[in-house]
Design a protein around this motif. Sequence first.
Motif, PDB file in Angstrom:
ATOM      1  N   ARG A   1      47.192 -28.658 -59.386  1.00 39.14           N
ATOM      2  CA  ARG A   1      48.309 -28.713 -60.310  1.00 39.14           C
ATOM      3  C   ARG A   1      47.852 -28.665 -61.775  1.00 39.14           C
ATOM      4  O   ARG A   1      48.570 -28.224 -62.654  1.00 39.14           O
ATOM      5  CB  ARG A   1      49.091 -30.011 -60.071  1.00 39.14           C
TER       6      ARG A   1
ATOM      7  N   VAL B   1      49.565 -27.776 -52.636  1.00 36.39           N
ATOM      8  CA  VAL B   1      49.288 -28.028 -54.050  1.00 36.39           C
ATOM      9  C   VAL B   1      48.682 -29.417 -54.171  1.00 36.39           C
ATOM     10  O   VAL B   1      49.205 -30.389 -53.624  1.00 36.39           O
ATOM     11  CB  VAL B   1      50.564 -27.913 -54.906  1.00 36.39           C
TER      12      VAL B   1
ATOM     13  N   GLU C   1      47.726 -32.614 -56.325  1.00 37.13           N
ATOM     14  CA  GLU C   1      48.081 -33.364 -57.539  1.00 37.13           C
ATOM     15  C   GLU C   1      46.860 -34.091 -58.101  1.00 37.13           C
ATOM     16  O   GLU C   1      46.670 -34.168 -59.305  1.00 37.13           O
ATOM     17  CB  GLU C   1      49.176 -34.383 -57.229  1.00 37.13           C
TER      18      GLU C   1
END
Length: 245
Positions: free
Chosen positions: A207, A223, A225
């Motif tokens: 991200r 994705v 983080e």
Amino acid sequence: MALPSRRHAAVSPRGNLIRNATLVFDLDGTIADTAGDLIEAANVALAAQGFSTASPAAIRHGVGYGAKAMLRAALDETREAADEAELNHLAQQLVALYEQRIAVQTTLFPGFLDVAHSLRGRGAKLALCTNKTERLMTRLLSELGIAELFEAAAGRDTFPFHKPDPRHITQLVAQAGGRVPFAVMIGDSEADIAAARGAGIAAIAVRFGYAAVPADALGADAVLESFAELPDLVERLLGRVSSET
């Protein structure tokens, strides 16, 4: 007295997935925040050739896409023009300046070092696949003290091809002693995800990277983080591979 459970002593199938994994990391914008040193080199190169300097925010749009992309982003903001010869010269100057001060502002992203050591301890192979030149890659890894983390590392010019060509990944995985079906690409750009797709492996987009395209729109399988999530994501993605084979 109840006997202690043997459940925790057994090696779980998910544990085996980590042990068999080859994790292929991009460098800039994925494991290291290199933008500050690149932006500084771009502005010094521009000023030395009589151009105006640009804001860090403007140049950052080109970080991750090469020296010329950073310079074009700067010139767009200052509304100045450079022909192709001037741009080539500026790019050469930028790279030379960057090499001299390659790790002044650069830092590893939070959590990477801990998770890298943890994954290696669980048997995973780590590899590095970057579109930096091999010379710059080698110097930066040395300056950051992380070269020994990787079984193999490949820059833009290590092979006759580079990302988004999937062979940049597949050749690197072979060099690391891994197996392509059990590899996962972790990167921040369109080139990373496209190379992973071409290689037929799972892809994780971070991200916090430099891509102009939002991480959710890159087409990755997941994705990331923060790096604390990485082991679980790898197990989940490789679990899909195991169930399909």
